[in-house]
Scaffold this active site. Structure first.
Site, PDB file in Angstrom:
ATOM      1  N   LYS A   1       9.008 -25.529  85.477  1.00 50.52           N
ATOM      2  CA  LYS A   1       8.277 -26.588  84.785  1.00 50.52           C
ATOM      3  C   LYS A   1       7.198 -27.246  85.646  1.00 50.52           C
ATOM      4  O   LYS A   1       6.207 -27.762  85.120  1.00 50.52           O
ATOM      5  CB  LYS A   1       9.250 -27.657  84.291  1.00 50.52           C
ATOM      6  CG  LYS A   1      10.249 -27.180  83.238  1.00 50.52           C
ATOM      7  CD  LYS A   1       9.568 -26.836  81.931  1.00 50.52           C
ATOM      8  CE  LYS A   1      10.580 -26.540  80.827  1.00 50.52           C
ATOM      9  NZ  LYS A   1       9.909 -26.189  79.550  1.00 50.52           N
TER      10      LYS A   1
ATOM     11  N   GLU B   1       8.274 -35.257  76.797  1.00 50.25           N
ATOM     12  CA  GLU B   1       9.588 -35.052  76.209  1.00 50.25           C
ATOM     13  C   GLU B   1      10.392 -34.181  77.167  1.00 50.25           C
ATOM     14  O   GLU B   1       9.819 -33.452  77.980  1.00 50.25           O
ATOM     15  CB  GLU B   1       9.461 -34.358  74.851  1.00 50.25           C
ATOM     16  CG  GLU B   1       9.368 -32.832  74.908  1.00 50.25           C
ATOM     17  CD  GLU B   1       8.161 -32.265  75.655  1.00 50.25           C
ATOM     18  OE1 GLU B   1       8.286 -31.137  76.178  1.00 50.25           O
ATOM     19  OE2 GLU B   1       7.106 -32.924  75.712  1.00 50.25           O
TER      20      GLU B   1
ATOM     21  N   SER C   1      14.500 -18.970  85.591  1.00 49.81           N
ATOM     22  CA  SER C   1      13.535 -20.054  85.411  1.00 49.81           C
ATOM     23  C   SER C   1      13.982 -21.379  86.008  1.00 49.81           C
ATOM     24  O   SER C   1      13.156 -22.267  86.220  1.00 49.81           O
ATOM     25  CB  SER C   1      13.237 -20.248  83.925  1.00 49.81           C
ATOM     26  OG  SER C   1      14.430 -20.509  83.200  1.00 49.81           O
TER      27      SER C   1
END
Length: 429
Positions: A96, A118, A385
């Site tokens: 991210k 969010e 990830s």
């Protein structure tokens, strides 16, 4: 359905990936959407923007991430050679941060002083809070109350970084509702605020923007596998919620016809209404939160409840580019259930010494299930990830509950249950 595809021409100027994508937002947000689109168009052509982003990705975020050969898992599964793209080693613990860093630079270029976001699993929230602290932005994170309870560690991390975390109690109190609240905030504070959206979803230009900021994953993996194996992989596997980590891995390989790609959705407790978040299994075309895509809805068009053991995949819709890639047959989409994911978590942890995030573990679970369908000279890359630190308390509770249920069902003494926790707790040979 199969439609002609020129993958270099999507999205079009209106943000359409074939029949998907576009811009479906209130009129009050159109100026902000246009501003972001125009600024990104300028930034992507500005060598100074790329130079600064690349430098920060190296020095602040920790790129490049390794491509790790999972030798023991490869031998245990007796299938293909398995590589893990280690996005879990990035600062804040997941992919991210790639997107958050790029978008905070865009926000600064646009003269914004505040960012909102969010988050479901909390990793995007932590990444946003980190870059906001780095550049001195006010930061507000919207998170469903249910997700805050199961990802309490990340809530604390965001608060330590100076972000205000707002609990969302409406509806199912998970990711969809967090996005709703973030968009309401954006409408109210559009002049000063950039919405740092966390996945390859939403109105154009977000799906394209987030994809471009994550394509570094696939670009690095491509060079690394050519160096280590002197060939391209046979298969890429990644989990798919909104789909940012998957599109980041897949995109640089889309023109390579010999590279198969699989995106793995959340099968939850099984493919029944309200028990999963596998949009391509029972979904339909619709519009949700700014874009047209494949989503879970009933016959009246009402968005269905979802479930996943992983907060980051617990969402009713999928990014529009994934819908397009499925239609043209370029990417296959499958799912993994909660039980398979927990088994895969323990398998990778005890075989390779790596605790994967529950989201990423969906990809591992898929490969465990299908490894013996492949030859031992084939090569697979799994996008790891994120790391599983955030999930350990939730997993411990889940396994303890399963163990207790198994003992009650079989009426055997503790330590002899055939339930998942005991079966999976035997050390790998």
């Amino acid at each position: 359905m199969r439609i002609p595809a020129d993958l270099n021409q999507v999205p079009d100027v209106q943000g359409h990936f074939g029949p998907y994508g576009g811009v479906f937002v209130p009129e009050t947000l159109m100026p902000a959407i246009s501003e972001l689109r125009d600024e990104y168009d300028r930034a992507r052509r500005d060598p100074n923007f790329k130079l600064e982003l690349d430098q920060l990705l190296r020095s602040f975020c920790g790129r490049p991430t390794p491509l790790y050969f999972a030798e023991r898992l490869t031998e245990r599964l007796k299938g293909p050679r398995i590589y893990l793209k280690r996005e879990d080693l990035l600062h804040t613990g997941a992919h991210k941060i790639n997107n958050a860093m790029g978008q905070i630079l865009l926000a600064r270029r646009m003269g914004k002083t505040r960012v909102i976001a969010e988050t479901g699993a909390g990793q995007h929230g932590v990444a946003t809070a980190s870059v906001a602290a780095r550049f001195g932005f006010e930061c507000v994170i919207y998170m469903g109350k249910v997700d805050m309870e199961r990802q309490s560690l990340n809530v604390t991390r965001m608060e330590f970084l100076g972000a205000k975390v707002v609990a969302v109690t409406a509806g199912q109190a998970t990711l969809k509702e967090a996005i709703n609240e973030a968009m309401r905030d954006w409408v109210t504070n559009v002049r000063s605020t950039h919405y740092l959206l966390g996945t390859s979803y939403g109105p154009h230009p977000y799906p394209m923007l987030v994809r471009d900021l994550h394509r570094v994953i696939g670009e690095e993996a491509r060079g690394q596998i050519l160096e280590q194996e002197e060939r391209l992989p046979d298969l890429l596997v990644a989990c798919v919620g909104g789909g940012s980590n998957a599109i980041g891995l897949f995109y640089p390989f889309l023109d390579d016809a010999g590279v198969r790609m699989v995106g793995v959705e959340a099968g939850g407790r099984g493919i029944r209404p309200g028990d999963h978040a596998a949009r391509f299994q029972t979904g339909k075309l619709g519009v949700l939160q700014g874009t047209k895509t494949w989503l879970l809805a009933d016959d009246d068009g009402q968005i269905q409840l979802t479930h996943s053991v992983s907060a980051g995949l617990d969402y009713a819709a999928v990014g529009p580019e994934h819908s397009y890639l499925r239609d043209i047959g370029r990417v296959q989409y499958d799912y993994a259930t909660d039980d398979a994911v927990l088994e895969a978590f323990l398998e990778l942890s005890r075989t390779e010494g790596i605790l994967p995030a529950l989201e990423s573990t969906h990809a591992v679970a898929y490969l465990i299930k299908h490894a013996r369908e492949m030859n031992r000279d084939q090569v697979v890359i799994i996008n790891l990830s994120g790391r599983g630190d955030k999930d350990v308390h939730q997993i411990a509770q889940y396994l303890a509950a399963r163990n207790s249920e198994g003992r009650a069902a079989t009426k055997v003494p503790p330590g002899e249950s055939s339930s998942l926790p005991h079966a999976a707790s035997t050390p790998a040979p």
